[in-house]
Design an enzyme around this catalytic site. Sequence first.
Site, PDB file in Angstrom:
ATOM      1  N   GLY A 137     -21.062  50.734 -72.265  1.00 34.73           N
ATOM      2  CA  GLY A 137     -20.547  51.528 -71.160  1.00 34.73           C
ATOM      3  C   GLY A 137     -19.396  50.834 -70.461  1.00 34.73           C
TER       4      GLY A 137
ATOM      5  N   ARG B 174     -20.130  53.234 -78.550  1.00 29.65           N
ATOM      6  CA  ARG B 174     -21.417  52.763 -79.055  1.00 29.65           C
ATOM      7  C   ARG B 174     -21.282  52.633 -80.566  1.00 29.65           C
ATOM      8  NH1 ARG B 174     -23.896  51.596 -74.130  1.00 29.65           N
ATOM      9  NH2 ARG B 174     -23.658  53.372 -72.729  1.00 29.65           N
TER      10      ARG B 174
ATOM     11  N   ASP C  69     -25.958  44.012 -72.268  1.00 31.38           N
ATOM     12  CA  ASP C  69     -26.993  43.395 -73.087  1.00 31.38           C
ATOM     13  C   ASP C  69     -26.839  43.723 -74.566  1.00 31.38           C
ATOM     14  OD1 ASP C  69     -29.714  42.008 -73.222  1.00 31.38           O
ATOM     15  OD2 ASP C  69     -30.167  43.940 -74.140  1.00 31.38           O
TER      16      ASP C  69
ATOM     17  N   THR D  89     -21.071  45.344 -66.991  1.00 28.70           N
ATOM     18  CA  THR D  89     -21.985  46.478 -66.909  1.00 28.70           C
ATOM     19  C   THR D  89     -22.295  46.755 -65.448  1.00 28.70           C
ATOM     20  OG1 THR D  89     -24.265  47.211 -67.333  1.00 28.70           O
ATOM     21  CG2 THR D  89     -23.866  44.852 -67.387  1.00 28.70           C
TER      22      THR D  89
ATOM     23  N   ASP E  51     -24.841  48.113 -64.213  1.00 30.86           N
ATOM     24  CA  ASP E  51     -26.271  48.081 -63.898  1.00 30.86           C
ATOM     25  C   ASP E  51     -26.748  46.764 -63.302  1.00 30.86           C
ATOM     26  OD1 ASP E  51     -26.556  50.663 -64.740  1.00 30.86           O
ATOM     27  OD2 ASP E  51     -27.442  50.173 -66.683  1.00 30.86           O
TER      28      ASP E  51
ATOM     29  N   ASP F 289     -27.943  44.236 -64.876  1.00 31.06           N
ATOM     30  CA  ASP F 289     -29.255  44.079 -65.500  1.00 31.06           C
ATOM     31  C   ASP F 289     -29.375  42.847 -66.394  1.00 31.06           C
ATOM     32  OD1 ASP F 289     -27.522  44.997 -67.436  1.00 31.06           O
ATOM     33  OD2 ASP F 289     -28.830  46.602 -68.160  1.00 31.06           O
TER      34      ASP F 289
ATOM     35  N   ARG G 294     -31.241  52.833 -65.550  1.00 29.44           N
ATOM     36  CA  ARG G 294     -32.375  53.296 -66.353  1.00 29.44           C
ATOM     37  C   ARG G 294     -33.573  52.359 -66.256  1.00 29.44           C
ATOM     38  NH1 ARG G 294     -29.679  54.038 -72.093  1.00 29.44           N
ATOM     39  NH2 ARG G 294     -28.500  52.281 -71.271  1.00 29.44           N
TER      40      ARG G 294
END
Length: 320
Positions: free
Chosen positions: A11, A72, A103, A126, A128, A130, A172
């Site tokens: 992303g 992707r 990741d 990213t 996120d 994360d 997510r």
Amino acid sequence: MKRIGLLTSGGDAPGMNAAIRAVVRSGIYFGMEVYGIERGYAGLIEDNVTPMEMRSVSNIVQCGGTKLRTARCMEMLTVEGQKRAVDTLEKHGIEGLVVIGGDGSFRGAKVLSEQYGVPTIGIPGTIDNDLEYTDYTLGFDTAVNTCLDIINKLRDTMTSHERVSVVEVMGRHCGDIALYSGIASGAEIIVVPEIAFNMDEIVSRINRSRANGKHSNIIVIAEGVMTAEEFARQLQSFTLHSVRPTCIGHVQRGGSPSMMDRMLAAQFGNKAVRLLNDGIGNRVVGIRDNKIIDMDIIEAVSMKKTFNYELYETLQMISM
């Protein structure tokens, strides 16, 4: 090391262009040739490789998205795809690779390093946030500020109509965007994947806030829990207050990067090139305790993300 490659994967995130700029210009400073690989690992497999010069990255530091584009790539999970990627690097004489992504992107870099001996450096890009090994990922700050701006606007209209606003943000498996934007916006409630929610308790908090004189409520929910529409339907069945859902969506990924993300991009990109220039690969860069760090890529991708429960408790205390 005389020739390095650069790609963005997964992303997109605000600050990726600023990081591209930092890598290209740092590489040129050290006398390297820098090759841009378009469309991430898909472009590496398909040989979409172009030399980059000083002017290739002019006037992009303020731009969102990624100049190199991203995609992707399921083929990178296969041995055949991995070998084609390595063949492309060898064809162009690329000796080291900088991967900007999250990741999944790092796992691809890990394979190239561990199984094929390609020196790689990962830059965490990213929204996120994360990745456990770094305090902040590239794009997170801008994404939170985007959410914050929208939540501020929603507060105005929700107060005017005395409504409850359920705002869905990205995340997510990681609730950091919801947590940080919720605290910064003065939201009464956040709902994240890491903590189970109780609808009765949420209704009680809304009722207490109304009894204390509030005319509106903001609930920030991470997409990994459920959609804003679904949550709003459930909540509406428990309360007489009017409930309205809003999904912020992909606007969180776009826009001009914040000062923090531009600074991180400059430091991450420069650190990545410095490592390759010193003959060091198989690392990721990040920031911890306000210091730029690097870590073994295998160790970094194996770390499980932890949730900041102290910040969550702070919200519970100050959002009455």
